[in-house]
Design an enzyme around this catalytic site. Structure first.
Site, short mmCIF file in Angstrom:
data_model
loop_
_atom_site.label_atom_id
_atom_site.label_comp_id
_atom_site.label_asym_id
_atom_site.label_seq_id
_atom_site.Cartn_x
_atom_site.Cartn_y
_atom_site.Cartn_z
N LYS A 108 0.77 -1.04 -0.04
CA LYS A 108 0.06 -0.10 0.07
C LYS A 108 0.85 1.34 0.11
CE LYS A 108 0.44 1.51 4.30
NZ LYS A 108 0.46 2.75 4.88
N THR A 168 -4.59 5.43 2.80
CA THR A 168 -3.22 6.23 2.54
C THR A 168 -3.21 6.51 1.13
OG1 THR A 168 -2.33 3.99 2.15
CG2 THR A 168 -1.83 4.98 4.21
#
Length: 329
Positions: A188, A245
């Site tokens: 991620k 994020t």
């Protein structure tokens, strides 16, 4: 009351110290920098890494790793590329059977190993856990509701440790998928840089949504190939962390991508940052792991080309958009 030791007094380590103290534990925070330890002990603050945040006076700081080794639970919050060296320094004082929870998100650059593999090599007697999820440090420190995954080989043990460090404002869900919890957290960071580039280039919300969705597909392919469970990758430590994020300037990785998309040079961005932006290192190591497992990850490969091979963002994006159409699944 348990004694919880936190290795690493950056923003995330400090926030986890706040969460562990809020759960009713005695907390010892290990800081690399003398001035950080002094500030925590003297002023109950960490202005270097977590400014404008008051810390519980019962959180104490030390520079010595051996002090943390006496704790009942240890949170390893050193950056991913420093976990091996930290374990080597901790080896002489580590007590067998003490839960050692990895809170760093990344893949080791030189070896291509995930953090549990690194620790197993350096501390073979360690009881390894992975704490990961969609959590910004400042929100955890300020007791805003958050949730994450704690993965350990023994589900019952994961539940026991979760009940030590968790609270109603820091909810912990137990898992036995140690691999899946790590793959999500590492990949991620790379995808968040890509998402930031999309925003910085002004490509619009449609493009960012498409990138995140295709990024999940890449994350899932790598995770399954490495031995993760699909449901873990779709949970808090996978899709949950990715969603957070890839959409917020609070993310160091997303904000770095935005700056790159706006034309700033990588070295100029990094030289003014005190905290480590893990995705810069992880881009290369994710691609190395993907190659070893023969997994196609075009978005991560594109980020790596831009960060580490000097490729032009516009040309790389054009190359991604020119790829042949394919089945979605």
């Amino acid at each position: 009351m348990a004694r919880v030791g936190v290795i690493g007094a950056g923003a995330w380590g400090t926030a986890l110290a706040c969460a562990a103290r809020r759960a009713g534990n005695e907390v010892l925070l290990q800081a690399h920098e003398a001035e950080v330890a002094e500030n925590i002990n003297r002023t109950h603050a960490n202005p270097t890494f977590l400014p404008n945040t008051n810390l519980d006076p019962n959180i104490t700081a030390t520079q010595e790793l051996c002090d943390v080794a006496d704790c009942d639970v240890i949170l390893m919050v050193a950056p991913a590329q420093y976990v091996r060296a930290t374990c080597q320094s901790l080896k002489a004082s580590y007590k067998k059977g003490t839960p050692l929870l990895v809170c760093a998100k990344g893949i080791e650059l030189d070896s291509g190993q995930i953090m549990s593999e690194v620790i197993a090599q350096e501390l073979p007697e360690a009881e390894i856990g992975i704490l990961s999820g969609p959590t910004f440090a400042i929100e955890v420190a300020n007791a805003l509701p958050s949730a994450c995954t704690l993965a350990m080989g023994d589900m019952q043990r994961a539940m026991e440790v979760a009940n030590i460090i968790g609270s109603n404002r820091f909810r912990i869900y137990a898992s036995d998928d140690v691999i899946g919890a790590q793959i999500g957290g590492a990949v991620k960071n790379v995808l968040a840089i890509a998402s930031g580039m999309v925003s910085g280039k002004g490509f619009g919300d449609n493009a960012r949504a498409a990138l995140i969705t295709r990024g999940i597909a890449e994350l899932a392919r790598l995770g399954v190939a490495k031995g993760a469970k699909t449901e873990t990758l779709m949970g808090l430590s996978g899709m949950g962390d990715l969603t957070l994020t890839c959409n917020s300037m609070q993310s160091r990785n997303f904000s770095l991508g935005v700056a790159l998309g706006q034309g700033e040079a990588l070295e100029d961005i990094l030289k003014v940052r005190k905290a480590v932006t893990e995705g810069v290192f992880t881009a290369r190591s994710v691609c190395k792991l993907a190659d070893s497992l023969q997994v196609d990850m075009p978005i991560c490969a594109a980020v790596n080309k831009i960060l580490n091979e000097g490729a032009d963002i516009t040309k790389v994006v054009d190359g991604l958009l020119a790829r042949p159409f394919k089945e979605e699944i």
